[in-house]
Design a protein around this motif. Structure first.
Motif, PDB file in Angstrom:
ATOM      1  N   LYS A 155       0.839  -1.194   0.000  1.00 47.01           N
ATOM      2  CA  LYS A 155       0.000   0.000   0.000  1.00 47.01           C
ATOM      3  C   LYS A 155       0.875   1.245   0.000  1.00 47.01           C
ATOM      4  O   LYS A 155       1.805   1.365   0.796  1.00 47.01           O
ATOM      5  N   LYS A 156       0.575   2.169  -0.898  1.00 45.57           N
ATOM      6  CA  LYS A 156       1.277   3.449  -0.885  1.00 45.57           C
ATOM      7  C   LYS A 156       0.800   4.272   0.302  1.00 45.57           C
ATOM      8  O   LYS A 156      -0.394   4.315   0.603  1.00 45.57           O
ATOM      9  N   LEU A 157       1.738   4.935   0.947  1.00 44.36           N
ATOM     10  CA  LEU A 157       1.412   5.711   2.135  1.00 44.36           C
ATOM     11  C   LEU A 157       1.180   7.179   1.805  1.00 44.36           C
ATOM     12  O   LEU A 157       1.344   8.053   2.646  1.00 44.36           O
ATOM     13  N   TYR A 158       0.792   7.413   0.559  1.00 45.58           N
ATOM     14  CA  TYR A 158       0.399   8.758   0.141  1.00 45.58           C
ATOM     15  C   TYR A 158      -0.563   8.609  -1.037  1.00 45.58           C
ATOM     16  O   TYR A 158      -0.516   7.618  -1.768  1.00 45.58           O
ATOM     17  N   PRO A 159      -1.464   9.564  -1.238  1.00 44.84           N
ATOM     18  CA  PRO A 159      -2.425   9.452  -2.340  1.00 44.84           C
ATOM     19  C   PRO A 159      -1.757   9.735  -3.678  1.00 44.84           C
ATOM     20  O   PRO A 159      -0.653  10.289  -3.728  1.00 44.84           O
ATOM     21  N   ASP A 160      -2.439   9.379  -4.760  1.00 44.74           N
ATOM     22  CA  ASP A 160      -1.896   9.752  -6.058  1.00 44.74           C
ATOM     23  C   ASP A 160      -2.131  11.246  -6.295  1.00 44.74           C
ATOM     24  O   ASP A 160      -2.794  11.930  -5.512  1.00 44.74           O
ATOM     25  N   ARG A 161      -1.565  11.728  -7.364  1.00 45.77           N
ATOM     26  CA  ARG A 161      -1.575  13.164  -7.650  1.00 45.77           C
ATOM     27  C   ARG A 161      -3.003  13.730  -7.714  1.00 45.77           C
ATOM     28  O   ARG A 161      -3.303  14.759  -7.100  1.00 45.77           O
ATOM     29  N   ASP A 162      -3.879  13.046  -8.442  1.00 45.43           N
ATOM     30  CA  ASP A 162      -5.243  13.547  -8.601  1.00 45.43           C
ATOM     31  C   ASP A 162      -5.980  13.594  -7.267  1.00 45.43           C
ATOM     32  O   ASP A 162      -6.679  14.568  -6.954  1.00 45.43           O
ATOM     33  N   ALA A 164      -4.656  13.809  -4.311  1.00 44.54           N
ATOM     34  CA  ALA A 164      -4.055  14.846  -3.466  1.00 44.54           C
ATOM     35  C   ALA A 164      -4.594  16.226  -3.825  1.00 44.54           C
ATOM     36  O   ALA A 164      -4.851  17.062  -2.942  1.00 44.54           O
ATOM     37  N   GLU A 165      -4.776  16.469  -5.111  1.00 39.79           N
ATOM     38  CA  GLU A 165      -5.292  17.773  -5.533  1.00 39.79           C
ATOM     39  C   GLU A 165      -6.735  17.969  -5.076  1.00 39.79           C
ATOM     40  O   GLU A 165      -7.136  19.077  -4.707  1.00 39.79           O
ATOM     41  N   VAL A 166      -7.513  16.890  -5.065  1.00 35.07           N
ATOM     42  CA  VAL A 166      -8.883  16.968  -4.546  1.00 35.07           C
ATOM     43  C   VAL A 166      -8.861  17.281  -3.051  1.00 35.07           C
ATOM     44  O   VAL A 166      -9.626  18.126  -2.555  1.00 35.07           O
ATOM     45  N   ILE A 167      -7.980  16.610  -2.320  1.00 38.50           N
ATOM     46  CA  ILE A 167      -7.866  16.844  -0.876  1.00 38.50           C
ATOM     47  C   ILE A 167      -7.529  18.309  -0.595  1.00 38.50           C
ATOM     48  O   ILE A 167      -8.097  18.932   0.312  1.00 38.50           O
ATOM     49  N   LEU A 168      -6.615  18.874  -1.388  1.00 36.72           N
ATOM     50  CA  LEU A 168      -6.236  20.273  -1.176  1.00 36.72           C
ATOM     51  C   LEU A 168      -7.397  21.214  -1.490  1.00 36.72           C
ATOM     52  O   LEU A 168      -7.670  22.153  -0.729  1.00 36.72           O
ATOM     53  N   ARG A 169      -8.094  20.967  -2.595  1.00 37.92           N
ATOM     54  CA  ARG A 169      -9.214  21.846  -2.953  1.00 37.92           C
ATOM     55  C   ARG A 169     -10.307  21.814  -1.886  1.00 37.92           C
ATOM     56  O   ARG A 169     -10.883  22.850  -1.530  1.00 37.92           O
ATOM     57  N   GLU A 170     -10.592  20.623  -1.379  1.00 38.14           N
ATOM     58  CA  GLU A 170     -11.606  20.510  -0.325  1.00 38.14           C
ATOM     59  C   GLU A 170     -11.167  21.250   0.936  1.00 38.14           C
ATOM     60  O   GLU A 170     -11.980  21.884   1.618  1.00 38.14           O
ATOM     61  N   ALA A 171      -9.876  21.182   1.237  1.00 37.06           N
ATOM     62  CA  ALA A 171      -9.359  21.875   2.418  1.00 37.06           C
ATOM     63  C   ALA A 171      -9.434  23.385   2.243  1.00 37.06           C
ATOM     64  O   ALA A 171      -9.781  24.121   3.184  1.00 37.06           O
ATOM     65  N   GLU A 172      -9.124  23.864   1.050  1.00 33.89           N
ATOM     66  CA  GLU A 172      -9.206  25.309   0.786  1.00 33.89           C
ATOM     67  C   GLU A 172     -10.630  25.823   0.946  1.00 33.89           C
ATOM     68  O   GLU A 172     -10.846  26.954   1.396  1.00 33.89           O
ATOM     69  N   ALA A 173     -11.610  24.998   0.582  1.00 29.01           N
ATOM     70  CA  ALA A 173     -13.006  25.411   0.727  1.00 29.01           C
ATOM     71  C   ALA A 173     -13.367  25.591   2.202  1.00 29.01           C
ATOM     72  O   ALA A 173     -14.205  26.430   2.549  1.00 29.01           O
ATOM     73  N   CYS A 174     -12.715  24.816   3.064  1.00 30.68           N
ATOM     74  CA  CYS A 174     -12.968  24.925   4.507  1.00 30.68           C
ATOM     75  C   CYS A 174     -12.269  26.137   5.116  1.00 30.68           C
ATOM     76  O   CYS A 174     -12.789  26.757   6.051  1.00 30.68           O
ATOM     77  N   ASN A 175     -11.105  26.468   4.592  1.00 24.19           N
ATOM     78  CA  ASN A 175     -10.323  27.580   5.143  1.00 24.19           C
ATOM     79  C   ASN A 175      -9.560  28.263   4.012  1.00 24.19           C
ATOM     80  O   ASN A 175      -8.371  28.033   3.819  1.00 24.19           O
ATOM     81  N   VAL A 206       3.289  15.174  -4.275  1.00 22.48           N
ATOM     82  CA  VAL A 206       2.166  14.979  -3.352  1.00 22.48           C
ATOM     83  C   VAL A 206       2.530  15.447  -1.944  1.00 22.48           C
ATOM     84  O   VAL A 206       1.731  16.115  -1.273  1.00 22.48           O
ATOM     85  N   LEU A 207       3.733  15.130  -1.496  1.00 28.17           N
ATOM     86  CA  LEU A 207       4.148  15.564  -0.160  1.00 28.17           C
ATOM     87  C   LEU A 207       4.204  17.087  -0.075  1.00 28.17           C
ATOM     88  O   LEU A 207       3.797  17.679   0.934  1.00 28.17           O
ATOM     89  N   GLY A 208       4.711  17.711  -1.132  1.00 27.96           N
ATOM     90  CA  GLY A 208       4.749  19.169  -1.145  1.00 27.96           C
ATOM     91  C   GLY A 208       3.356  19.773  -1.153  1.00 27.96           C
ATOM     92  O   GLY A 208       3.083  20.774  -0.480  1.00 27.96           O
ATOM     93  N   LEU A 209       2.450  19.158  -1.900  1.00 25.74           N
ATOM     94  CA  LEU A 209       1.095  19.691  -2.030  1.00 25.74           C
ATOM     95  C   LEU A 209       0.329  19.632  -0.710  1.00 25.74           C
ATOM     96  O   LEU A 209      -0.478  20.519  -0.407  1.00 25.74           O
ATOM     97  N   LEU A 210       0.598  18.593   0.096  1.00 26.28           N
ATOM     98  CA  LEU A 210      -0.214  18.367   1.295  1.00 26.28           C
ATOM     99  C   LEU A 210       0.517  18.637   2.603  1.00 26.28           C
ATOM    100  O   LEU A 210      -0.019  18.352   3.677  1.00 26.28           O
ATOM    101  N   HIS A 211       1.709  19.219   2.547  1.00 30.89           N
ATOM    102  CA  HIS A 211       2.460  19.395   3.792  1.00 30.89           C
ATOM    103  C   HIS A 211       1.760  20.333   4.774  1.00 30.89           C
ATOM    104  O   HIS A 211       1.935  20.224   5.985  1.00 30.89           O
ATOM    105  N   ASP A 212       0.955  21.257   4.258  1.00 28.01           N
ATOM    106  CA  ASP A 212       0.245  22.223   5.108  1.00 28.01           C
ATOM    107  C   ASP A 212      -1.241  21.902   5.241  1.00 28.01           C
ATOM    108  O   ASP A 212      -2.038  22.776   5.605  1.00 28.01           O
TER     109      ASP A 212
END
Length: 350
Positions: A155-162, A164-175, A206-212
């Motif tokens: 199992k990969k311990l990080y999401p794929d690129r797509d 990860a980008e969804v996770i970031l967009r959803e987080a931005e909508a929250c804050n 992916v790590l760079g995209l989700l570090h924050d």
């Protein structure tokens, strides 16, 4: 318990353990031909020993002090050739710890690998199934050796690129805030530096995209570290959770944090405890560097970026400042290229 590669000088001791455990627990399921085949192919086979010495076969050992209490040998990175644990250490998690160590090595050394295989003895099948291995076919026999082909999906311990980008967009909508584009800039920089450094560029992105990503939960300072760690762990993305912690502490020292320490005592203890368990690797260092050059509008000069942070918070730990400059020099040497040229500082915009 310590786990590490078996040294050449320890090979005889390791194989004595293998033979001893094999004869007591596995040999009874084999014919005389099968027992002889195992002994000749492994214990008495100089080619096997030579493979261990030269690295074609990687044998790992679990140690209780100086005593070898378990071994696992790998061929071609992802095939388990053998795994044995000393009798008195059975059912104490030694075999599982060896396997987890091997999995971690594979993830670090070659994260593109997705499967581990083993030809399990009838006796060992229960153990491998408990780890998550699946039977690939019915039991087979060759030269008297009975075995069940099995495989394990890594199992990969990080999401794929797509994802990860969804996770970031959803987080931005929250804050909503500039932290989103800061993260995109960090992802771009991490990907480019990784490409030139021989690292996994997809993982780096992916790590760079989700570090924050902890900023999803509100306008917190050090609290975003623990929030991000807990959030990513809840999704099973351990590698991302790790950089949520390490990106803010390039010396693993909570005292060097730049910003308000707005964590609860429990969150502070979590950060301290987990940082103490981590030995920083090149992905941790890469994201630390990228965090230090990434602005919301694009790539920044590292000194300008640190000065901006210092002006906003009133101080910047000198040791952290020096370490960041050291990271810049480290990756420039590794790339053989100027940092700002590598990340296209003049033209990239998130």
């Amino acid at each position: 318990m310590d786990i590490r590669r078996i040294k050449d000088t320890e090979l005889d001791q390791a194989l004595e353990l293998v033979l001893r455990v094999f004869m007591e627990f596995e040999a009874p399921d084999y014919s005389t031909e099968g027992v002889d085949a195992f002994v000749n192919d492994v214990i008495k086979n100089e080619g096997f020993r030579q493979g261990c010495r030269e690295g074609a076969i990687k044998m790992y050992g679990a140690f209780d002090g100086d005593k070898i209490i378990g071994v696992m040998a790998m061929r071609k990175v992802t095939h388990i050739m053998l795994a044995f644990v000393e009798k008195e250490y059975h059912k104490q998690g030694v075999g599982r710890r060896l396997f987890e160590y091997v999995i971690d090595k594979i993830r670090v050394d070659d994260s593109s690998r997705s499967e581990i295989t083993v030809n399990s003895s009838p006796y060992g099948a229960v153990f491998y199934r408990s780890l998550g291995f699946k039977d690939m076919s019915e039991e087979q026999e060759k030269h008297g050796i009975r075995y069940i082909p099995m495989s394990f999906r890594i199992k990969k311990l990080y999401p794929d690129r797509d994802a990860a980008e969804v996770i970031l967009r959803e987080a931005e909508a929250c804050n909503p805030g500039p932290w989103g584009n800061h993260s995109r800039t960090a992802a771009h920089c991490a990907e480019k530096i990784a490409e030139y450094s021989g690292m996994d560029s997809e993982k780096a992105y992916v790590l760079g995209l989700l570090h924050d990503i902890g900023r999803k939960f509100g306008k917190r300072h050090m609290g975003h570290v623990s929030d991000g760690y807990s959030y990513m762990m809840s999704l099973g993305y351990d590698d991302v959770a790790r950089v949520c912690l390490t990106h803010s502490f390039n010396e693993k020292d909570i005292e060097g944090y730049v910003g308000n320490r707005d964590t609860t005592p429990e969150e502070t203890e979590l950060i301290k405890t987990k940082l103490a368990e981590i030995e920083l690797d090149d992905y941790d260092k890469l994201i630390q560097l990228c965090d230090a050059i990434s602005g919301a509008e694009g790539v920044m000069d590292i000194v300008d970026r640190m000065t901006d942070v210092k002006n906003r918070y009133g101080s910047y730990d000198q040791s952290k400042w020096d370490t960041n400059l050291g990271l810049k020099a480290y990756f420039e040497e590794r790339m053989g290229k100027d940092l700002y040229e590598a990340v296209d500082k003049e033209h990239f915009r998130p």
